[in-house]
Design an enzyme around this catalytic site. Structure first.
Site, PDB file in Angstrom:
ATOM      1  N   VAL A 190       0.844  -1.204   0.000  1.00  0.00           N
ATOM      2  CA  VAL A 190       0.000   0.000   0.000  1.00  0.00           C
ATOM      3  C   VAL A 190       0.877   1.250   0.000  1.00  0.00           C
ATOM      4  O   VAL A 190       0.638   2.209  -0.746  1.00  0.00           O
ATOM      5  CB  VAL A 190      -0.947   0.025   1.236  1.00  0.00           C
ATOM      6  CG1 VAL A 190      -1.736   1.328   1.281  1.00  0.00           C
ATOM      7  CG2 VAL A 190      -1.891  -1.165   1.218  1.00  0.00           C
ATOM      8  N   LYS A 195      15.453  -2.776   2.886  1.00  0.00           N
ATOM      9  CA  LYS A 195      14.361  -2.451   1.961  1.00  0.00           C
ATOM     10  C   LYS A 195      14.540  -1.019   1.428  1.00  0.00           C
ATOM     11  O   LYS A 195      14.415  -0.767   0.224  1.00  0.00           O
ATOM     12  CB  LYS A 195      13.024  -2.579   2.698  1.00  0.00           C
ATOM     13  CG  LYS A 195      11.828  -2.461   1.771  1.00  0.00           C
ATOM     14  CD  LYS A 195      10.551  -2.305   2.527  1.00  0.00           C
ATOM     15  CE  LYS A 195       9.835  -3.612   2.738  1.00  0.00           C
ATOM     16  NZ  LYS A 195       8.497  -3.438   3.318  1.00  0.00           N
ATOM     17  N   PHE A 222      -8.682   1.353  -0.945  1.00  0.00           N
ATOM     18  CA  PHE A 222      -9.598   0.407  -1.606  1.00  0.00           C
ATOM     19  C   PHE A 222      -8.903  -0.222  -2.815  1.00  0.00           C
ATOM     20  O   PHE A 222      -9.548  -0.547  -3.806  1.00  0.00           O
ATOM     21  CB  PHE A 222     -10.882   1.132  -2.037  1.00  0.00           C
ATOM     22  CG  PHE A 222     -11.655   1.720  -0.890  1.00  0.00           C
ATOM     23  CD1 PHE A 222     -12.433   0.918  -0.063  1.00  0.00           C
ATOM     24  CD2 PHE A 222     -11.583   3.070  -0.610  1.00  0.00           C
ATOM     25  CE1 PHE A 222     -13.140   1.451   1.005  1.00  0.00           C
ATOM     26  CE2 PHE A 222     -12.281   3.616   0.464  1.00  0.00           C
ATOM     27  CZ  PHE A 222     -13.058   2.811   1.276  1.00  0.00           C
ATOM     28  N   LYS A 249     -14.692   0.996   5.129  1.00  0.00           N
ATOM     29  CA  LYS A 249     -13.686   0.051   4.620  1.00  0.00           C
ATOM     30  C   LYS A 249     -14.036  -1.392   4.989  1.00  0.00           C
ATOM     31  O   LYS A 249     -14.074  -2.291   4.146  1.00  0.00           O
ATOM     32  CB  LYS A 249     -12.309   0.443   5.175  1.00  0.00           C
ATOM     33  CG  LYS A 249     -11.238  -0.600   5.004  1.00  0.00           C
ATOM     34  CD  LYS A 249     -10.920  -0.842   3.544  1.00  0.00           C
ATOM     35  CE  LYS A 249     -10.110  -2.094   3.362  1.00  0.00           C
ATOM     36  NZ  LYS A 249      -8.990  -1.972   2.518  1.00  0.00           N
ATOM     37  N   ALA A 270     -18.230 -17.533  -9.253  1.00  0.00           N
ATOM     38  CA  ALA A 270     -18.169 -18.665  -8.322  1.00  0.00           C
ATOM     39  C   ALA A 270     -16.815 -19.354  -8.441  1.00  0.00           C
ATOM     40  O   ALA A 270     -16.149 -19.279  -9.473  1.00  0.00           O
ATOM     41  CB  ALA A 270     -19.289 -19.644  -8.639  1.00  0.00           C
ATOM     42  N   GLY A 271     -16.398 -20.008  -7.387  1.00  0.00           N
ATOM     43  CA  GLY A 271     -15.113 -20.698  -7.420  1.00  0.00           C
ATOM     44  C   GLY A 271     -14.829 -21.370  -6.095  1.00  0.00           C
ATOM     45  O   GLY A 271     -15.759 -21.731  -5.358  1.00  0.00           O
ATOM     46  N   GLY A 281      -9.521 -15.462  -1.027  1.00  0.00           N
ATOM     47  CA  GLY A 281      -8.323 -15.523  -0.180  1.00  0.00           C
ATOM     48  C   GLY A 281      -7.682 -14.154  -0.173  1.00  0.00           C
ATOM     49  O   GLY A 281      -8.338 -13.143  -0.435  1.00  0.00           O
ATOM     50  N   CYS A 290      -6.602  -9.518   2.597  1.00  0.00           N
ATOM     51  CA  CYS A 290      -7.620  -8.564   3.048  1.00  0.00           C
ATOM     52  C   CYS A 290      -8.947  -9.200   3.428  1.00  0.00           C
ATOM     53  O   CYS A 290      -9.406  -9.037   4.564  1.00  0.00           O
ATOM     54  CB  CYS A 290      -7.841  -7.521   1.964  1.00  0.00           C
ATOM     55  SG  CYS A 290      -6.316  -6.696   1.526  1.00  0.00           S
ATOM     56  N   ARG A 298      -0.677 -14.885   0.766  1.00  0.00           N
ATOM     57  CA  ARG A 298      -1.345 -14.805   2.066  1.00  0.00           C
ATOM     58  C   ARG A 298      -2.789 -15.312   1.957  1.00  0.00           C
ATOM     59  O   ARG A 298      -3.535 -14.884   1.086  1.00  0.00           O
ATOM     60  CB  ARG A 298      -1.316 -13.365   2.593  1.00  0.00           C
ATOM     61  CG  ARG A 298       0.059 -13.026   3.157  1.00  0.00           C
ATOM     62  CD  ARG A 298       0.142 -11.599   3.582  1.00  0.00           C
ATOM     63  NE  ARG A 298       0.117 -10.704   2.444  1.00  0.00           N
ATOM     64  CZ  ARG A 298       0.121  -9.370   2.533  1.00  0.00           C
ATOM     65  NH1 ARG A 298       0.130  -8.793   3.710  1.00  0.00           N
ATOM     66  NH2 ARG A 298       0.122  -8.633   1.450  1.00  0.00           N
TER      67      ARG A 298
HETATM   68  C1  UGA Z   1      -9.688  -6.496  -1.816  1.00  0.00           C
HETATM   69  C2  UGA Z   1     -10.732  -5.438  -2.227  1.00  0.00           C
HETATM   70  O1  UGA Z   1     -11.313  -5.791  -3.493  1.00  0.00           O
HETATM   71  C3  UGA Z   1     -10.107  -4.055  -2.302  1.00  0.00           C
HETATM   72  O2  UGA Z   1     -11.109  -3.083  -2.596  1.00  0.00           O
HETATM   73  C4  UGA Z   1      -9.465  -3.727  -0.949  1.00  0.00           C
HETATM   74  O3  UGA Z   1      -8.801  -2.476  -0.982  1.00  0.00           O
HETATM   75  C5  UGA Z   1      -8.440  -4.806  -0.608  1.00  0.00           C
HETATM   76  O4  UGA Z   1      -9.081  -6.103  -0.582  1.00  0.00           O
HETATM   77  C6  UGA Z   1      -7.843  -4.456   0.730  1.00  0.00           C
HETATM   78  O5  UGA Z   1      -8.583  -4.451   1.715  1.00  0.00           O
HETATM   79  O6  UGA Z   1      -6.671  -4.057   0.780  1.00  0.00           O
HETATM   80  P1  UGA Z   1      -7.750  -7.862  -3.092  1.00  0.00           P
HETATM   81  O7  UGA Z   1      -7.583  -8.598  -1.800  1.00  0.00           O
HETATM   82  O8  UGA Z   1      -6.559  -7.353  -3.808  1.00  0.00           O
HETATM   83  O9  UGA Z   1      -8.698  -6.568  -2.843  1.00  0.00           O
HETATM   84  O10 UGA Z   1      -8.469  -8.853  -4.068  1.00  0.00           O
HETATM   85  P2  UGA Z   1      -9.853  -9.010  -4.849  1.00  0.00           P
HETATM   86  O11 UGA Z   1      -9.639  -8.788  -6.280  1.00  0.00           O
HETATM   87  O12 UGA Z   1     -10.926  -8.244  -4.201  1.00  0.00           O
HETATM   88  O13 UGA Z   1     -10.093 -10.591  -4.652  1.00  0.00           O
HETATM   89  C7  UGA Z   1     -10.177 -11.167  -3.353  1.00  0.00           C
HETATM   90  C8  UGA Z   1     -10.460 -12.643  -3.447  1.00  0.00           C
HETATM   91  O14 UGA Z   1     -11.792 -12.886  -3.878  1.00  0.00           O
HETATM   92  C9  UGA Z   1      -9.552 -13.415  -4.421  1.00  0.00           C
HETATM   93  O15 UGA Z   1      -9.168 -14.636  -3.819  1.00  0.00           O
HETATM   94  C10 UGA Z   1     -10.453 -13.665  -5.616  1.00  0.00           C
HETATM   95  O16 UGA Z   1     -10.097 -14.815  -6.333  1.00  0.00           O
HETATM   96  C11 UGA Z   1     -11.802 -13.823  -4.941  1.00  0.00           C
HETATM   97  N1  UGA Z   1     -12.965 -13.531  -5.812  1.00  0.00           N
HETATM   98  C12 UGA Z   1     -13.155 -12.268  -6.281  1.00  0.00           C
HETATM   99  C13 UGA Z   1     -13.871 -14.526  -6.107  1.00  0.00           C
HETATM  100  O17 UGA Z   1     -13.727 -15.689  -5.673  1.00  0.00           O
HETATM  101  N2  UGA Z   1     -14.969 -14.219  -6.889  1.00  0.00           N
HETATM  102  C14 UGA Z   1     -15.186 -12.972  -7.366  1.00  0.00           C
HETATM  103  O18 UGA Z   1     -16.215 -12.766  -8.063  1.00  0.00           O
HETATM  104  C15 UGA Z   1     -14.247 -11.975  -7.069  1.00  0.00           C
END
Ligand code: UGA
Length: 436
Positions: free
Chosen positions: A15, A39, A145, A201, A249-250, A254, A257, A324
């Site tokens: 971040v 770093k 976000f 958030k 779906a899946g 993970g 966040c 993670r």
């Molecule tokens: C998420 C949020 O989308 C961000 O808005 C937020 O800022 C961030 O967490 C955070 O709190 O820092 P991120 O963890 O990078 O972002 O990933 P996402 O793209 O949101 O995906 C999260 C998980 O959900 C992944 O494992 C993804 O495969 C899964 N996912 C996502 C699904 O299984 N189905 C979906 O339709 C979308």
């Protein structure tokens, strides 16, 4: 002139680095401070260890406006607005660990014109407690976000920027707002109080996680009634009140966040005496979803003892090397628990994953992982897996079976290549929905 105001960043992690690069791109001087000397030295040499598309280039392009340092004094001398971007990992109980945030606060002068701008995800109430401890320090909540893999674009074109401040900190909030002014119409700003900003958030991440667990349960029901979850999600998403995003779906969500923030919000509510029933189920559904993969493999292979299972993808999602809370970790352990031999490949996360999955064989390529395997499980939807020549893959595997944990591959292509294909709530050949 506030638009020229320097930006301070505390914590040069994912971040912090995206915040540093993007504010520098917007024309600000940025001073980023991290406690890890190696770093800081590496970053000063232009070496970026994080896999985030566009980040290294943006840091390089703006190198003249960026200073990396370990010195708190240099940071405090150079910048008034201090964006705190340290991590808040989960504790064993599921609460957020605020020790790094507390360490930052302990380093700040109790009385100065500095502004602590909280980007780290913290439980609602954290701002209030910091303000109580440090009444002389202005405090603004400005949650991030960003999504891994698209963080740079998310920063430059946000859906919203949330700026939370309480009475007495109005000027500080305006200064933070002014920093985002160059984003123009792309940066709609919501001004609110600190507790509400903190809740926005947590509630946003919890809602998105709820959408995922919801569609995963719909997928499981689709399997029973012969419906196709892709078609169902498309039909649902056309309703603007529902929206089409986060309905893939899946095998579950993970990352660093969602699992952490959903459980932190559940714990936060629990600590106030409120039992957040819905989130308890969201978490449980997410855990159970991985077991379905094992069930699908057993349906075709019988016992998994001695069976060689290839995991395609290990990172929690594509375009990142972040392991993670990745679904692959749980899945690999579960398959090994059933007696299977697990081999895995990820285009970028194999190295990092190898340290965590010591009993999993790491292959150098997808083809190497698939050779001689009794089944392949697609865990992360990296584009290169779709581009494999699946007829060649079928010939190299001991048994042509794919369990597609992300509904990512084309079932028709796999069928032509001679595969048995299992998706999540997916029918082999649904009649395509038509929208007129
Ligand atoms: C998420 C949020 O989308 C961000 O808005 C937020 O800022 C961030 O967490 C955070 O709190 O820092 P991120 O963890 O990078 O972002 O990933 P996402 O793209 O949101 O995906 C999260 C998980 O959900 C992944 O494992 C993804 O495969 C899964 N996912 C996502 C699904 O299984 N189905 C979906 O339709 C979308």
């Amino acid at each position: 002139m506030s638009e020229r105001e320097a930006v301070g960043v505390i914590g040069a992690g994912w971040v912090g680095l995206v915040t540093t690069a993007c504010f520098a791109e917007l024309g600000y001087e940025v001073i980023a401070r991290d406690i890890l000397a190696e770093k800081v030295e590496a970053l000063s040499r232009g070496e970026v260890a994080i896999h985030e598309p566009g980040l290294a280039e943006m840091l390089r392009r703006n190198v003249e406006r960026i200073t990396f340092t370990t010195s708190m004094e240099e940071l405090l001398d150079g910048a008034r607005l201090l964006f705190t971007c340290v991590d808040t990992p989960p504790t064993y109980s599921g609460d957020a660990d605020l020790s790094r945030v507390r360490a930052v606060v302990a380093d700040l002068p109790a009385d100065s014109d500095h502004v602590l701008v909280m980007k780290s995800t913290v439980p609602a109430g954290t701002g209030e407690s910091i303000r109580r401890d440090m009444p002389g320090l202005a405090y603004v909540s400005c949650p991030e976000f960003l999504k891994e893999g698209t963080a740079v674009a998310d920063f430059m074109h946000p859906d919203r920027v949330v700026v939370g401040a309480d009475a007495g900190d109005e000027e500080a909030a305006e200064a933070v707002e002014a920093l985002y002014a160059p984003l123009g119409a792309d940066g709609e700003i919501l001004r609110t109080d600190v507790a509400s900003a903190e809740m926005i958030k947590l509630a946003s991440n919890a809602f998105l996680a709820t959408k995922i667990s919801f569609i995963n349960e719909i997928a499981n029901v689709c399997e029973e009634v012969g419906a196709d979850v892709g078609e169902v999600a498309r039909g649902m998403g056309l309703d603007k009140r529902i929206g089409s995003s986060f309905l893939r779906a899946g095998i579950g969500y993970g990352g660093s966040c969602f699992p952490k923030d959903v459980s932190a919000l559940k714990m936060l509510a629990g600590n106030t005496g409120y039992h957040f029933q819905l989130l308890t189920s969201v978490i449980e559904v997410n855990e159970l979803q991985k077991r379905r993969v094992v069930g699908k493999l057993e349906k075709h292979l019988g016992s998994l003892i001695g069976k060689r299972i290839a995991l395609l993808g290990l990172a929690f999602k594509p375009d990142t090397d972040d392991m993670r809370e990745a679904s692959s970790l749980v899945l690999a352990a579960r398959l090994q628990g059933e007696g299977a031999e697990v081999v895995a490949y990820d285009p970028v996360a194999s190295g990092r994953a190898g340290e965590m999955l010591t009993s999993v064989e790491m292959a150098d390529s997808a083809m190497a992982a698939l050779e001689g395997a009794d089944a392949a499980v697609l865990v992360t939807e990296w584009a290169e897996f779709r581009d494999l020549d699946w007829s060649v893959v079928a010939a190299t595997m001991a048994n042509p079976l794919v369990v597609d944990g992300r509904n990512f591959l084309d079932p028709a292509v796999l069928a032509t290549a001679g595969f048995e294909y299992e998706g999540i709530g997916r029918q082999p050949r649904p009649a395509p929905t038509q929208v007129y």
